[in-house]
Design a protein around this motif. Structure first.
Motif, PDB file in Angstrom:
ATOM      1  N   ALA A  83       5.717  73.702  38.800  1.00 50.99           N
ATOM      2  CA  ALA A  83       5.819  74.560  37.620  1.00 50.99           C
ATOM      3  C   ALA A  83       5.511  73.755  36.361  1.00 50.99           C
ATOM      4  CB  ALA A  83       7.225  75.136  37.527  1.00 50.99           C
ATOM      5  N   VAL A  84       5.700  72.464  36.454  1.00 49.73           N
ATOM      6  CA  VAL A  84       5.606  71.595  35.280  1.00 49.73           C
ATOM      7  C   VAL A  84       4.821  70.341  35.617  1.00 49.73           C
ATOM      8  CG1 VAL A  84       7.018  70.153  33.749  1.00 49.73           C
ATOM      9  CG2 VAL A  84       7.847  72.393  34.419  1.00 49.73           C
ATOM     10  N   MET A  85       4.010  69.919  34.654  1.00 46.84           N
ATOM     11  CA  MET A  85       3.291  68.665  34.810  1.00 46.84           C
ATOM     12  C   MET A  85       3.922  67.635  33.864  1.00 46.84           C
ATOM     13  SD  MET A  85      -0.773  68.041  34.445  1.00 46.84           S
ATOM     14  CE  MET A  85      -1.189  69.710  34.404  1.00 46.84           C
ATOM     15  N   ILE A  86       4.158  66.441  34.371  1.00 45.56           N
ATOM     16  CA  ILE A  86       4.782  65.384  33.557  1.00 45.56           C
ATOM     17  C   ILE A  86       3.730  64.348  33.186  1.00 45.56           C
ATOM     18  CG2 ILE A  86       6.514  63.510  33.569  1.00 45.56           C
ATOM     19  CD1 ILE A  86       7.881  66.170  33.943  1.00 45.56           C
ATOM     20  N   ARG A  87       3.754  63.918  31.925  1.00 43.62           N
ATOM     21  CA  ARG A  87       2.917  62.775  31.513  1.00 43.62           C
ATOM     22  C   ARG A  87       3.778  61.868  30.646  1.00 43.62           C
ATOM     23  NH1 ARG A  87      -1.806  61.531  33.834  1.00 43.62           N
ATOM     24  NH2 ARG A  87      -2.910  61.065  31.898  1.00 43.62           N
ATOM     25  N   GLY A  88       3.395  60.613  30.570  1.00 40.88           N
ATOM     26  CA  GLY A  88       4.123  59.663  29.729  1.00 40.88           C
ATOM     27  C   GLY A  88       3.294  59.333  28.500  1.00 40.88           C
ATOM     28  N   LEU A  89       3.931  59.225  27.363  1.00 41.91           N
ATOM     29  CA  LEU A  89       3.202  58.900  26.130  1.00 41.91           C
ATOM     30  C   LEU A  89       3.638  57.547  25.595  1.00 41.91           C
ATOM     31  CD1 LEU A  89       3.165  62.137  23.942  1.00 41.91           C
ATOM     32  CD2 LEU A  89       1.336  61.214  25.354  1.00 41.91           C
ATOM     33  N   ARG A  90       2.680  56.684  25.391  1.00 43.35           N
ATOM     34  CA  ARG A  90       3.000  55.382  24.789  1.00 43.35           C
ATOM     35  C   ARG A  90       2.608  55.385  23.320  1.00 43.35           C
ATOM     36  NH1 ARG A  90      -0.280  52.667  29.428  1.00 43.35           N
ATOM     37  NH2 ARG A  90      -1.177  54.709  29.073  1.00 43.35           N
ATOM     38  N   VAL A  91       1.445  54.856  23.024  1.00 40.59           N
ATOM     39  CA  VAL A  91       1.038  54.734  21.618  1.00 40.59           C
ATOM     40  C   VAL A  91       0.276  55.982  21.174  1.00 40.59           C
ATOM     41  CG1 VAL A  91       1.024  52.239  21.473  1.00 40.59           C
ATOM     42  CG2 VAL A  91      -0.867  53.411  22.549  1.00 40.59           C
ATOM     43  N   SER A  92      -0.087  56.034  19.904  1.00 43.81           N
ATOM     44  CA  SER A  92      -0.714  57.258  19.393  1.00 43.81           C
ATOM     45  C   SER A  92      -2.040  57.570  20.092  1.00 43.81           C
ATOM     46  CB  SER A  92      -0.918  57.154  17.892  1.00 43.81           C
ATOM     47  OG  SER A  92      -1.631  55.982  17.602  1.00 43.81           O
ATOM     48  N   SER A  93      -2.739  56.548  20.589  1.00 46.53           N
ATOM     49  CA  SER A  93      -4.009  56.824  21.266  1.00 46.53           C
ATOM     50  C   SER A  93      -3.775  57.634  22.542  1.00 46.53           C
ATOM     51  CB  SER A  93      -4.746  55.528  21.592  1.00 46.53           C
ATOM     52  OG  SER A  93      -3.882  54.666  22.275  1.00 46.53           O
ATOM     53  N   ASP A  94      -2.652  57.435  23.202  1.00 45.48           N
ATOM     54  CA  ASP A  94      -2.293  58.257  24.365  1.00 45.48           C
ATOM     55  C   ASP A  94      -2.195  59.714  23.936  1.00 45.48           C
ATOM     56  OD1 ASP A  94      -2.062  56.507  26.458  1.00 45.48           O
ATOM     57  OD2 ASP A  94       0.119  56.463  26.516  1.00 45.48           O
ATOM     58  N   PHE A  95      -1.594  59.926  22.769  1.00 43.85           N
ATOM     59  CA  PHE A  95      -1.327  61.288  22.318  1.00 43.85           C
ATOM     60  C   PHE A  95      -2.620  62.095  22.178  1.00 43.85           C
ATOM     61  CE2 PHE A  95      -1.101  64.447  18.951  1.00 43.85           C
ATOM     62  CZ  PHE A  95      -0.123  65.285  19.470  1.00 43.85           C
ATOM     63  N   GLU A  96      -3.624  61.498  21.535  1.00 40.71           N
ATOM     64  CA  GLU A  96      -4.874  62.237  21.299  1.00 40.71           C
ATOM     65  C   GLU A  96      -5.506  62.687  22.608  1.00 40.71           C
ATOM     66  OE1 GLU A  96      -7.441  60.062  18.682  1.00 40.71           O
ATOM     67  OE2 GLU A  96      -5.835  59.924  17.195  1.00 40.71           O
ATOM     68  N   ARG A  97      -5.596  61.770  23.543  1.00 39.74           N
ATOM     69  CA  ARG A  97      -6.201  62.065  24.855  1.00 39.74           C
ATOM     70  C   ARG A  97      -5.348  63.096  25.610  1.00 39.74           C
ATOM     71  NH1 ARG A  97      -9.698  63.144  28.077  1.00 39.74           N
ATOM     72  NH2 ARG A  97      -9.702  62.360  30.191  1.00 39.74           N
ATOM     73  N   GLU A  98      -4.039  62.904  25.596  1.00 39.18           N
ATOM     74  CA  GLU A  98      -3.153  63.825  26.326  1.00 39.18           C
ATOM     75  C   GLU A  98      -3.198  65.224  25.706  1.00 39.18           C
ATOM     76  OE1 GLU A  98      -1.507  63.303  29.150  1.00 39.18           O
ATOM     77  OE2 GLU A  98      -2.002  61.184  29.275  1.00 39.18           O
ATOM     78  N   PHE A  99      -3.301  65.276  24.379  1.00 34.38           N
ATOM     79  CA  PHE A  99      -3.330  66.557  23.691  1.00 34.38           C
ATOM     80  C   PHE A  99      -4.593  67.332  24.077  1.00 34.38           C
ATOM     81  CE2 PHE A  99      -3.371  69.026  19.508  1.00 34.38           C
ATOM     82  CZ  PHE A  99      -2.370  69.881  19.929  1.00 34.38           C
ATOM     83  N   GLU A 100      -5.716  66.622  24.099  1.00 29.18           N
ATOM     84  CA  GLU A 100      -6.991  67.225  24.506  1.00 29.18           C
ATOM     85  C   GLU A 100      -6.896  67.777  25.923  1.00 29.18           C
ATOM     86  OE1 GLU A 100     -10.353  64.506  22.386  1.00 29.18           O
ATOM     87  OE2 GLU A 100     -10.319  64.548  24.573  1.00 29.18           O
TER      88      GLU A 100
END
Ligand code: ADP
Length: 169
Positions: A83-100
Motif C-alpha cells: 500500500a505504501v512505498m518507503i524511500r529514505g532522504l538524505r541531502v537536498s539532492s535526494d529530495f529533487e530526484r525523489e520528488f520527480e
C-alpha cells in the motif's frame, strides 16, 4: 496492517538502509525490500549477491522479506499488495530526484502512497557509492555496513591482476 515496500538498488545494503528498514517496521506491520535487478547504473554486485547481503542483514527482523523485481517499481508494489512505498532522504539532492520520481509514480499509480523517512544524522553521509569508493581504496567501513557486507566488498576489491582476474591481496 498495511504492507510497505522499500525499493532500491542496494549495491550493497548499508547501515543507512537498515536504519530506514527498522524505522519503517516500527510503523508498518510488514516490510518487503524490493531489489531492482537492472537499474540504469553500473553495479558492483550481481542481483543474487545483493539479495543475499540484504537477506542476511535483516535475517533477525520479523516481518521483513527480500524480493527482486524488474520493470516499473509501482507494478512490483501492486504485485506484492503493497500500500505504501518507503524511500529514505538524505541531502537536498535526494529530495529533487525523489520528488520527480514520486510525481511520476503518482501519475502511474495514484493508489500507492510514498512515505519518505529522513536519514538519521549518523547516516546522512552514507551512500552505497561512497562505501564502494572507500572499500576500493582500502578504508575502514566499521559502523557503516554489516560485517558480512564489509567482507564481500573486501573480496570484490582484492588485488586485481592485469587482464581482469584477481587474487587475494
Ligand atoms: P536507489 O534506489 O536510488 O538506487 P539505493 O538503493 O542506494 O538507491 O537506496 C534506496 C533508498 O534508500 C533511496 O530512497 C535512498 O535515498 C535511501 N538511502 C540510501 N542511503 C541512505 C542512508 N544513508 N540513509 C537513509 N536513506 C538512505
Amino acid at each position: 496492517m498495511a504492507i510497505a515496500v522499500y525499493p532500491g538498488t542496494f549495491d550493497p545494503i548499508t547501515n543507512g538502509h537498515i536504519d530506514i528498514i527498522n524505522r519503517a517496521l516500527a510503523v508498518f506491520g510488514k516490510l518487503i525490500i524490493g531489489i531492482y535487478d537492472q537499474p540504469g547504473k553500473q553495479l558492483l554486485f550481481s542481483l543474487e549477491e545483493r539479495m543475499d547481503m540484504a537477506g542476511k542483514a535483516v535475517a533477525d527482523l520479523p516481518n521483513v522479506c527480500v524480493k527482486s523485481f524488474s520493470g516499473l517499481t509501482v507494478d512490483f508494489v501492486r504485485e506484492v499488495k503493497g500500500a505504501v512505498m518507503i524511500r529514505g532522504l538524505r541531502v537536498s539532492s535526494d529530495f529533487e530526484r525523489e520528488f520527480e520520481m514520486a510525481l511520476m509514480n503518482k501519475k502511474l499509480a495514484p493508489d500507492i502512497e510514498l512515505i519518505c523517512l529522513m536519514a538519521n544524522s549518523e547516516y546522512q553521509f552514507l551512500s552505497s557509492s561512497l562505501i564502494k569508493e572507500v572499500a576500493k581504496l582500502g578504508g575502514c567501513l566499521e559502523g557503516m555496513v554489516p560485517d558480512h557486507v564489509a567482507t564481500a566488498l573486501k573480496e570484490k576489491f582484492s588485488v586485481r591482476i592485469p587482464g581482469g582476474s584477481k587474487r587475494e591481496g
